[in-house]
Design a protein around this motif. Structure first.
Motif, PDB file in Angstrom:
ATOM      1  N   LYS A   1       0.797  -1.195  -0.025  1.00 13.04           N
ATOM      2  CA  LYS A   1       0.053  -0.134   0.075  1.00 13.04           C
ATOM      3  C   LYS A   1       0.841   1.356  -0.108  1.00 13.04           C
ATOM      4  CE  LYS A   1      -3.794   2.139   0.846  1.00 13.04           C
ATOM      5  NZ  LYS A   1      -4.790   2.364  -0.124  1.00 13.04           N
ATOM      6  N   ILE A   2       0.471   2.284  -0.735  1.00  9.11           N
ATOM      7  CA  ILE A   2       1.030   3.377  -0.891  1.00  9.11           C
ATOM      8  C   ILE A   2       0.428   4.411  -0.002  1.00  9.11           C
ATOM      9  CG2 ILE A   2       2.158   5.464  -2.259  1.00  9.11           C
ATOM     10  CD1 ILE A   2       2.469   3.449  -4.557  1.00  9.11           C
ATOM     11  N   ILE A   3       1.171   5.157   1.004  1.00 13.89           N
ATOM     12  CA  ILE A   3       0.738   6.180   1.970  1.00 13.89           C
ATOM     13  C   ILE A   3       1.511   7.335   1.754  1.00 13.89           C
ATOM     14  CG2 ILE A   3      -0.301   4.445   3.393  1.00 13.89           C
ATOM     15  CD1 ILE A   3       2.302   4.982   5.275  1.00 13.89           C
ATOM     16  N   LYS A   4       0.831   8.375   2.298  1.00 15.47           N
ATOM     17  CA  LYS A   4       1.647   9.863   2.482  1.00 15.47           C
ATOM     18  C   LYS A   4       2.710   9.379   3.534  1.00 15.47           C
ATOM     19  CE  LYS A   4      -2.127  13.136   1.691  1.00 15.47           C
ATOM     20  NZ  LYS A   4      -2.666  14.393   2.193  1.00 15.47           N
ATOM     21  N   LYS A   5       3.757  10.133   3.323  1.00 12.63           N
ATOM     22  CA  LYS A   5       4.802  10.026   4.192  1.00 12.63           C
ATOM     23  C   LYS A   5       4.862  10.275   5.644  1.00 12.63           C
ATOM     24  CE  LYS A   5       9.704  11.533   4.478  1.00 12.63           C
ATOM     25  NZ  LYS A   5      10.634  12.405   3.779  1.00 12.63           N
ATOM     26  N   ASP A   6       5.191   9.656   6.423  1.00  9.86           N
ATOM     27  CA  ASP A   6       4.877   9.920   7.692  1.00  9.86           C
ATOM     28  C   ASP A   6       6.490   9.367   8.431  1.00  9.86           C
ATOM     29  OD1 ASP A   6       4.368   9.913  10.283  1.00  9.86           O
ATOM     30  OD2 ASP A   6       2.395   9.169  10.252  1.00  9.86           O
ATOM     31  N   ASP A   7       7.037   9.999   8.991  1.00 14.00           N
ATOM     32  CA  ASP A   7       8.028   9.616   9.580  1.00 14.00           C
ATOM     33  C   ASP A   7       8.108   8.720  11.175  1.00 14.00           C
ATOM     34  OD1 ASP A   7       9.674  11.341   8.075  1.00 14.00           O
ATOM     35  OD2 ASP A   7       9.694  13.052   9.428  1.00 14.00           O
ATOM     36  N   GLN A   8       6.885   8.507  11.645  1.00 10.31           N
ATOM     37  CA  GLN A   8       6.639   7.760  12.547  1.00 10.31           C
ATOM     38  C   GLN A   8       6.512   6.278  11.983  1.00 10.31           C
ATOM     39  OE1 GLN A   8       3.638   9.466  15.092  1.00 10.31           O
ATOM     40  NE2 GLN A   8       5.163   9.897  16.602  1.00 10.31           N
ATOM     41  N   MET A   9       6.297   6.120  10.746  1.00  7.41           N
ATOM     42  CA  MET A   9       5.883   4.765  10.328  1.00  7.41           C
ATOM     43  C   MET A   9       7.181   3.837  10.421  1.00  7.41           C
ATOM     44  SD  MET A   9       3.041   4.322   9.262  1.00  7.41           S
ATOM     45  CE  MET A   9       3.259   2.803   8.435  1.00  7.41           C
ATOM     46  N   TYR A  10       8.299   4.222  10.640  1.00  7.52           N
ATOM     47  CA  TYR A  10       9.602   3.612  10.521  1.00  7.52           C
ATOM     48  C   TYR A  10       9.464   2.954  12.058  1.00  7.52           C
ATOM     49  CZ  TYR A  10      11.656   5.691   6.462  1.00  7.52           C
ATOM     50  OH  TYR A  10      11.772   5.732   5.252  1.00  7.52           O
ATOM     51  N   GLN A  11       8.848   3.330  12.896  1.00 11.19           N
ATOM     52  CA  GLN A  11       8.574   2.746  14.410  1.00 11.19           C
ATOM     53  C   GLN A  11       7.567   2.024  14.457  1.00 11.19           C
ATOM     54  OE1 GLN A  11       8.123   6.217  17.105  1.00 11.19           O
ATOM     55  NE2 GLN A  11      10.059   7.394  16.475  1.00 11.19           N
ATOM     56  N   ILE A  12       6.468   2.248  13.715  1.00 11.20           N
ATOM     57  CA  ILE A  12       5.440   1.268  13.441  1.00 11.20           C
ATOM     58  C   ILE A  12       5.759   0.106  12.956  1.00 11.20           C
ATOM     59  CG2 ILE A  12       3.152   0.915  12.704  1.00 11.20           C
ATOM     60  CD1 ILE A  12       2.579   4.061  12.991  1.00 11.20           C
ATOM     61  N   ILE A  13       6.571   0.106  11.932  1.00 14.13           N
ATOM     62  CA  ILE A  13       7.030  -1.078  11.126  1.00 14.13           C
ATOM     63  C   ILE A  13       8.047  -1.873  11.840  1.00 14.13           C
ATOM     64  CG2 ILE A  13       8.414  -1.795   9.082  1.00 14.13           C
ATOM     65  CD1 ILE A  13       5.365  -0.791   8.415  1.00 14.13           C
ATOM     66  N   ASP A  14       8.867  -1.105  12.648  1.00 15.68           N
ATOM     67  CA  ASP A  14       9.856  -1.800  13.741  1.00 15.68           C
ATOM     68  C   ASP A  14       9.141  -2.775  14.879  1.00 15.68           C
ATOM     69  OD1 ASP A  14      12.749  -2.256  14.504  1.00 15.68           O
ATOM     70  OD2 ASP A  14      12.058  -0.968  16.288  1.00 15.68           O
ATOM     71  N   PHE A  15       8.085  -2.024  15.363  1.00 16.05           N
ATOM     72  CA  PHE A  15       7.369  -2.660  16.163  1.00 16.05           C
ATOM     73  C   PHE A  15       6.612  -3.922  15.641  1.00 16.05           C
ATOM     74  CE2 PHE A  15       2.817  -2.973  17.769  1.00 16.05           C
ATOM     75  CZ  PHE A  15       3.237  -3.234  19.227  1.00 16.05           C
ATOM     76  N   LEU A  16       5.924  -3.871  14.483  1.00 12.62           N
ATOM     77  CA  LEU A  16       5.249  -4.975  14.084  1.00 12.62           C
ATOM     78  C   LEU A  16       6.137  -6.037  13.477  1.00 12.62           C
ATOM     79  CD1 LEU A  16       2.856  -2.943  11.561  1.00 12.62           C
ATOM     80  CD2 LEU A  16       2.076  -4.217  13.568  1.00 12.62           C
ATOM     81  N   ASN A  17       7.354  -5.654  13.030  1.00 13.69           N
ATOM     82  CA  ASN A  17       8.374  -6.957  12.814  1.00 13.69           C
ATOM     83  C   ASN A  17       8.914  -7.508  14.084  1.00 13.69           C
ATOM     84  OD1 ASN A  17       8.466  -6.748  10.088  1.00 13.69           O
ATOM     85  ND2 ASN A  17       9.784  -5.176   9.956  1.00 13.69           N
TER      86      ASN A  17
END
Length: 56
Positions: free
Chosen positions: A13-29
């Motif tokens: 999915k393509i979304i608007k850039k959000d700098d916090q997404m890196y933290q969310i992806i890290d949490f999910l992984n």
């Protein structure tokens, strides 16, 4: 010969850039690695990111 395990793409999915997404992806992984689900995040352009979900 190396035995490489292939990742199966579940969705992206393509979304608007959000700098916090890196933290969310890290949490999910970290929390779903035992279920063989891997999340990826890449910068598509200046304003958009792409989230990918894989099953290994």
């Amino acid at each position: 010969m190396e035995n490489k395990k292939q990742l199966d793409l579940i969705g992206k999915k393509i979304i608007k850039k959000d700098d916090q997404m890196y933290q969310i992806i890290d949490f999910l992984n970290k929390n779903l690695k035992d279920r063989n689900i891997i999340f990826g995040l890449s910068l598509r352009d200046q304003d958009h990111m792409e989230i990918t979900i894989y099953y290994s």
